[in-house]
Write a protein that holds these residues in place. Structure first.
Motif, short mmCIF file in Angstrom:
data_model
loop_
_atom_site.label_atom_id
_atom_site.label_comp_id
_atom_site.label_asym_id
_atom_site.label_seq_id
_atom_site.Cartn_x
_atom_site.Cartn_y
_atom_site.Cartn_z
N MET A 147 -8.46 22.73 -11.37
CA MET A 147 -7.04 22.94 -11.06
C MET A 147 -6.86 23.61 -9.70
SD MET A 147 -5.17 21.86 -13.67
CE MET A 147 -3.69 22.85 -13.82
N ARG A 148 -7.68 24.62 -9.44
CA ARG A 148 -7.59 25.31 -8.15
C ARG A 148 -7.97 24.36 -7.01
NH1 ARG A 148 -10.48 31.02 -7.50
NH2 ARG A 148 -8.94 31.47 -9.14
N LEU A 149 -9.01 23.54 -7.24
CA LEU A 149 -9.42 22.59 -6.22
C LEU A 149 -8.33 21.56 -5.95
CD1 LEU A 149 -11.59 21.35 -4.37
CD2 LEU A 149 -12.44 20.07 -6.37
N ALA A 150 -7.71 21.07 -7.01
CA ALA A 150 -6.62 20.10 -6.86
C ALA A 150 -5.47 20.71 -6.06
CB ALA A 150 -6.14 19.64 -8.23
N PHE A 151 -5.15 21.98 -6.34
CA PHE A 151 -4.06 22.65 -5.62
C PHE A 151 -4.39 22.79 -4.13
CE2 PHE A 151 -2.03 26.52 -4.00
CZ PHE A 151 -0.70 26.25 -4.26
N LYS A 152 -5.64 23.16 -3.82
CA LYS A 152 -6.04 23.32 -2.41
C LYS A 152 -5.99 21.99 -1.66
CE LYS A 152 -9.03 27.39 -2.91
NZ LYS A 152 -10.42 27.92 -2.77
N ILE A 153 -6.44 20.91 -2.34
CA ILE A 153 -6.39 19.59 -1.70
C ILE A 153 -4.94 19.16 -1.47
CG2 ILE A 153 -6.96 17.15 -2.00
CD1 ILE A 153 -9.40 18.05 -3.64
N ALA A 154 -4.08 19.41 -2.48
CA ALA A 154 -2.65 19.05 -2.35
C ALA A 154 -2.02 19.79 -1.18
CB ALA A 154 -1.91 19.38 -3.65
N LEU A 155 -2.34 21.08 -1.07
CA LEU A 155 -1.79 21.88 0.02
C LEU A 155 -2.30 21.38 1.37
CD1 LEU A 155 0.13 24.31 0.08
CD2 LEU A 155 -1.86 25.80 0.20
N ARG A 156 -3.58 20.99 1.41
CA ARG A 156 -4.15 20.46 2.66
C ARG A 156 -3.47 19.15 3.05
NH1 ARG A 156 -8.98 20.84 5.46
NH2 ARG A 156 -8.92 23.02 4.78
N PHE A 157 -3.24 18.26 2.08
CA PHE A 157 -2.57 17.00 2.36
C PHE A 157 -1.16 17.24 2.92
CE2 PHE A 157 -5.01 13.99 -0.75
CZ PHE A 157 -6.11 14.06 0.10
N LEU A 158 -0.45 18.21 2.32
CA LEU A 158 0.93 18.48 2.75
C LEU A 158 0.97 19.09 4.15
CD1 LEU A 158 2.50 19.88 -0.55
CD2 LEU A 158 2.96 17.67 0.50
N PHE A 208 -1.67 15.04 -6.75
CA PHE A 208 -0.32 14.54 -6.49
C PHE A 208 0.73 15.23 -7.36
CE2 PHE A 208 -3.10 11.36 -4.78
CZ PHE A 208 -2.49 11.08 -3.55
N LEU A 209 0.31 15.66 -8.55
CA LEU A 209 1.24 16.46 -9.36
C LEU A 209 1.55 17.78 -8.68
CD1 LEU A 209 -0.11 15.91 -12.99
CD2 LEU A 209 2.05 15.10 -12.06
N PHE A 210 0.53 18.41 -8.11
CA PHE A 210 0.76 19.66 -7.38
C PHE A 210 1.60 19.43 -6.13
CE2 PHE A 210 -3.07 21.61 -9.57
CZ PHE A 210 -2.31 22.57 -10.22
N GLN A 211 1.39 18.30 -5.48
CA GLN A 211 2.23 17.98 -4.33
C GLN A 211 3.70 17.89 -4.75
OE1 GLN A 211 1.15 15.23 -1.12
NE2 GLN A 211 -0.74 14.80 -2.24
N GLY A 212 3.94 17.22 -5.89
CA GLY A 212 5.32 17.10 -6.38
C GLY A 212 5.92 18.45 -6.71
N ALA A 233 0.32 9.80 -9.08
CA ALA A 233 -0.83 10.48 -9.69
C ALA A 233 -1.65 9.50 -10.52
CB ALA A 233 -0.35 11.65 -10.56
N GLN A 234 -0.95 8.66 -11.30
CA GLN A 234 -1.64 7.65 -12.10
C GLN A 234 -2.32 6.62 -11.21
OE1 GLN A 234 -2.10 7.52 -15.46
NE2 GLN A 234 -1.16 9.57 -15.51
N GLY A 282 -17.84 13.63 -6.13
CA GLY A 282 -17.80 14.23 -7.46
C GLY A 282 -16.41 14.59 -7.98
N LEU A 283 -15.37 14.33 -7.19
CA LEU A 283 -14.00 14.62 -7.66
C LEU A 283 -13.65 13.66 -8.79
CD1 LEU A 283 -11.46 16.41 -6.91
CD2 LEU A 283 -10.61 14.37 -5.71
N ASN A 284 -13.33 14.17 -9.96
CA ASN A 284 -13.04 13.28 -11.09
C ASN A 284 -11.59 12.78 -11.04
OD1 ASN A 284 -11.35 15.30 -12.34
ND2 ASN A 284 -13.21 16.27 -13.14
N ASP A 285 -11.30 11.79 -11.88
CA ASP A 285 -9.97 11.16 -11.89
C ASP A 285 -8.87 12.16 -12.26
OD1 ASP A 285 -11.09 8.76 -11.18
OD2 ASP A 285 -11.18 7.97 -13.23
N ARG A 286 -9.17 13.03 -13.21
CA ARG A 286 -8.16 14.01 -13.66
C ARG A 286 -7.76 14.93 -12.52
NH1 ARG A 286 -8.28 19.15 -16.09
NH2 ARG A 286 -6.58 19.51 -17.59
#
Length: 387
Positions: free
Chosen positions: A1-12, A305-309, A372-373, A295-299
């Protein structure tokens, strides 16, 4: 979850212009929602206040027209003891008569009140334009138009003639303006005891009991309950909804149109965000492919993208609230009547504004589900191979 948030923030943050554009788009939609909703609510509050804010919302009338209500005090006591919803109540005695002015007579409506109680409904203290509403013995106050049209002065005494021919002297001690022409042209207001003396009613009689309640829109429900529980069979309970059906229909129409506008605004925001984030999936597909290969999984990729939203919804919601309040402030400064008051008084409902901010977050999160899907279906081998 933390990794997903950091990637979302980086993309934005890597596409600041695009991020700002989406956030502003959300903000514009939410600000329109806040402005329209607050404007309609302010208009409704203003109309209700002008129509029933200083008038009876529930009235106890005699079952048979033109007959007095006996035991007026007993009914008033029962109402106040039984219903906590009542915020103001006053017994009244209303009769027609003729005011003798020199050789002429003016048809008038004499309204007798317990003035201290009635002031909570009619706001006489604010309506008095000259003189006082504190009355003694044979003293009365008149509507400003009645006084102006007949050149009546404070301190003068005139006779009132009842339909039965009884004559009583009245001393004018004040003028009032209740903002209704028919009232200002015809009402004479005195104490209920004076009215009883003039029109030959007993000390326990009157023609109505007027009251206001904490929730005016519950007036119909409350009158039904009063009708069922009342032991007085010679009275009936009327409410403002029955007497103002056209106003009620207009208010309901305003609420429906406001809701429809807000729904379509939210739909447009959702579609706009979904389309932009879907494009972002394509733009970031190579990076996602590399991350998945590492190694980033699908979930986790879908959570990006959910964090981006969610982040975009929070940014857009905050900006939307600021823009919406700014629009409301501007409206009260530039849309003015000749006397400098706002054309429509704005009613700021902080609960509604907070809900609008939550709607921005919810709409943005909902819009991010499709991209996200879509990100979950990306094959890292295909993406990297095809660039």
């Amino acid at each position: 979850m933390r990794l997903a948030f950091k990637i979302a923030l980086r993309f934005l943050t890597s596409s600041k212009g695009q991020t700002a554009l989406i956030a502003i788009g959300i903000a514009v939609g939410i600000s329109v929602q806040i402005f329209i909703g607050s404007l309609i609510e302010g208009l409704q509050v203003s109309l209700l206040d002008a129509t029933i804010g200083s008038a009876s919302q529930i009235t106890v009338n005699p079952e048979e027209k033109n007959t007095p209500i006996d035991d007026l005090q007993d009914i008033e006591n029962w109402l106040t003891e039984t219903y906590d919803e009542i915020t103001a109540i006053t017994p009244t005695l209303t009769q027609g008569g003729f005011l003798k002015i020199g050789d002429n007579t003016e048809q008038v409506v004499f309204r007798g009140f317990d003035l201290n109680k009635a002031n909570e409904i009619y706001k006489f203290d604010a309506a008095i334009t000259e003189g006082t509403y504190t009355l003694k013995e044979n003293e009365v106050i008149l509507g400003v138009d009645l006084a102006k049209n007949n050149n009546l002065k404070i301190g003068e005494t005139y006779d009132i003639i009842t339909p039965e021919g009884t004559i009583s002297a009245l001393k004018i001690v004040g003028f009032f303006d209740l903002k209704v022409a028919s009232i200002n042209q015809s009402w004479i207001i005195g104490s209920i005891d004076l009215a009883r003396d003039i029109f030959d009613f007993s000390s326990s009689q009157g023609t109505a009991i007027e009251l206001q309640i904490s929730e005016p829109f519950d007036a119909d429900l409350l009158t039904e309950e009063m009708t069922l529980t009342s032991t007085q069979k010679d009275v009936k309970f009327d409410n403002w909804k029955v007497q103002n059906e056209q106003l009620l229909s207009g208010l309901n129409g305003q609420s429906t149109s406001s809701l429809m506008i807000q729904v379509f605004v939210v739909i447009s925001v959702v579609l706009g965000i979904a389309s932009v984030l879907a494009i972002t999936v394509l733009q970031k597909s190579r990076q996602l492919g590399i991350l998945k290969a590492m190694g980033l999984n699908d979930r986790t990729s879908s959570f990006v993208f959910l964090f981006q939203g969610i982040i975009l919804g929070i940014l857009g919601g905050i900006l939307g609230i600021i823009f919406g309040l700014g629009l409301l402030w501007s409206f009260t400064k530039f849309a003015l009547n000749p006397d400098g008051t706002p054309v429509v008084p704005i009613f700021v409902n902080y609960g509604f504004i907070g809900l609008s901010g939550l709607i921005a977050v919810a709409a943005s999160t909902l819009a991010s589900i499709i991209p996200a899907q879509k990100s979950k279906k990306l094959s890292p081998i295909e993406v990297i191979k095809n660039g």
